[in-house]
Design a protein around this motif. Structure first.
Motif, short mmCIF file in Angstrom:
data_model
loop_
_atom_site.label_atom_id
_atom_site.label_comp_id
_atom_site.label_asym_id
_atom_site.label_seq_id
_atom_site.Cartn_x
_atom_site.Cartn_y
_atom_site.Cartn_z
N SER A 56 -41.64 49.66 40.36
CA SER A 56 -41.59 48.69 39.26
C SER A 56 -42.99 48.31 38.78
O SER A 56 -43.27 48.28 37.59
CB SER A 56 -40.84 47.42 39.71
OG SER A 56 -39.50 47.72 40.05
N VAL A 57 -43.87 48.03 39.75
CA VAL A 57 -45.24 47.67 39.39
C VAL A 57 -45.96 48.85 38.75
O VAL A 57 -46.70 48.69 37.76
CB VAL A 57 -46.01 47.19 40.64
CG1 VAL A 57 -47.50 47.00 40.33
CG2 VAL A 57 -45.42 45.88 41.15
N TYR A 58 -45.72 50.03 39.27
CA TYR A 58 -46.42 51.23 38.78
C TYR A 58 -46.00 51.59 37.36
O TYR A 58 -46.85 51.92 36.51
CB TYR A 58 -46.17 52.39 39.73
CG TYR A 58 -46.97 53.63 39.41
CD1 TYR A 58 -48.29 53.75 39.84
CD2 TYR A 58 -46.40 54.67 38.68
CE1 TYR A 58 -49.03 54.88 39.55
CE2 TYR A 58 -47.14 55.80 38.38
CZ TYR A 58 -48.45 55.90 38.82
OH TYR A 58 -49.19 57.03 38.52
N TYR A 59 -44.67 51.54 37.10
CA TYR A 59 -44.17 52.02 35.81
C TYR A 59 -43.96 50.91 34.78
O TYR A 59 -44.08 51.13 33.58
CB TYR A 59 -42.85 52.78 35.99
CG TYR A 59 -43.03 54.13 36.64
CD1 TYR A 59 -43.57 55.20 35.94
CD2 TYR A 59 -42.68 54.34 37.97
CE1 TYR A 59 -43.75 56.45 36.53
CE2 TYR A 59 -42.85 55.57 38.57
CZ TYR A 59 -43.38 56.62 37.86
OH TYR A 59 -43.55 57.85 38.43
N LEU A 60 -43.60 49.70 35.26
CA LEU A 60 -43.26 48.64 34.32
C LEU A 60 -44.38 47.63 34.12
O LEU A 60 -44.35 46.85 33.17
CB LEU A 60 -42.00 47.90 34.80
CG LEU A 60 -40.74 48.75 34.92
CD1 LEU A 60 -39.59 47.91 35.47
CD2 LEU A 60 -40.35 49.35 33.57
N GLU A 61 -45.33 47.63 35.02
CA GLU A 61 -46.48 46.73 34.95
C GLU A 61 -46.06 45.27 34.76
O GLU A 61 -45.43 44.69 35.63
CB GLU A 61 -47.43 47.21 33.84
CG GLU A 61 -47.99 48.60 34.12
CD GLU A 61 -48.92 49.08 33.04
OE1 GLU A 61 -49.00 48.44 31.97
OE2 GLU A 61 -49.59 50.12 33.25
N TRP B 147 -43.75 43.90 33.22
CA TRP B 147 -42.30 43.69 33.22
C TRP B 147 -41.69 43.89 34.60
O TRP B 147 -40.48 43.79 34.77
CB TRP B 147 -41.62 44.63 32.21
CG TRP B 147 -42.12 44.46 30.81
CD1 TRP B 147 -42.97 45.28 30.13
CD2 TRP B 147 -41.80 43.40 29.92
NE1 TRP B 147 -43.21 44.80 28.86
CE2 TRP B 147 -42.50 43.63 28.71
CE3 TRP B 147 -41.00 42.25 30.03
CZ2 TRP B 147 -42.42 42.78 27.62
CZ3 TRP B 147 -40.93 41.39 28.94
CH2 TRP B 147 -41.62 41.65 27.76
N SER B 148 -42.50 44.16 35.56
CA SER B 148 -41.98 44.51 36.89
C SER B 148 -41.19 43.38 37.54
O SER B 148 -40.26 43.62 38.32
CB SER B 148 -43.13 44.93 37.81
OG SER B 148 -44.05 43.87 37.98
N ILE C 127 -38.18 43.08 40.28
CA ILE C 127 -38.53 42.64 41.63
C ILE C 127 -37.81 41.35 42.02
O ILE C 127 -37.32 41.22 43.16
CB ILE C 127 -40.05 42.45 41.74
CG1 ILE C 127 -40.75 43.81 41.64
CG2 ILE C 127 -40.42 41.77 43.06
CD1 ILE C 127 -42.26 43.72 41.62
#
Length: 217
Positions: A25-30, A32-33, A37
């Motif tokens: 989530s952090v890697y792809y959505l930044e 919006w993660s 989460i």
């Protein structure tokens, strides 16, 4: 908060899943993660909540029948118990939601005289036929009042993991743990037809604490 020993495998898997989802989530959505989460974190917390072990003062009982689980009384009726008693009995069924404590406790004190595991279906736990068709365990205890009491752990549509630790010859103590069911299910207790029933349909029970019936000596 103390966790039940049956939690280990589930929590390990849940932790791995949460870590992977959080990382992706952090890697792809930044920015919006958090939309992913936060809900996953709530579910992760509910896993810990499900396996909680509450502190309860368990008293000694002889005539009293104690609620074997936390839940809601969904059935009280006279039935024919054909596995062990082969006679009429009063069946009290208690349904557990996924939010209830799922420790299974002896409803009476005495000696374990029978135990058996049955593979089976996964009908919803409140279905009447789940008592005979679903995956289940059956335990019988010769109570201190010289009655034969049968009780049954029943898997539901969600619950697919039943464990019970008792063996024939063990001493049963009302209110003390004998097993565990994961993620929603039901427990049935079969009592002599002359038993004084002290609960009613719709009652909320607290395992090991509430008295649901009283047997005549």
């Amino acid at each position: 908060m103390k966790l039940h020993k049956e939690s280990t495998g589930t929590i390990v898997v849940a932790s791995i899943v949460f870590a992977i989802v959080a990382f992706l989530s952090v890697y792809y959505l930044e920015q919006w993660s958090l939309l992913i989460i936060v809900p996953i974190l709530i579910l992760y917390g509910l896993v810990f909540w499900f396996f909680r072990v509450p502190n309860r003062d368990i008293l000694d009982h002889k005539e009293n029948v104690i609620a074997p689980v936390d839940g809601k009384v969904v059935m009280i009726k006279e039935v024919f118990e054909g596995e062990f008693l082969h006679d009429k009995a009063i069946q009290i069924s208690i349904f557990m939601s996924p939010l209830n404590v799922h420790i299974c406790r002896y409803p009476v004190s005495g000696q374990v005289i029978y135990k058996k595991y049955h593979p089976g279906k996964y009908l919803v736990a409140w279905h009447e036929k789940s008592s005979t068709d679903n995956e289940r365990t059956t335990v019988a205890v010769e109570s201190k009042t010289n009655h034969k009491i049968v009780f049954r752990q029943i898997a539901g549509y969600v619950a697919r993991r039943i464990v019970f630790y008792c063996n024939e010859g063990d001493q049963a103590k009302a209110g003390h743990e004998f097993g565990f069911i994961k993620f929603g299910s039901r427990m049935d207790v079969f009592l002599p037809v002359d038993t004084e029933i002290l609960c009613k349909i719709g009652d909320k029970t607290k395992g090991g604490i509430n008295v649901i019936a009283r047997m005549n000596e």
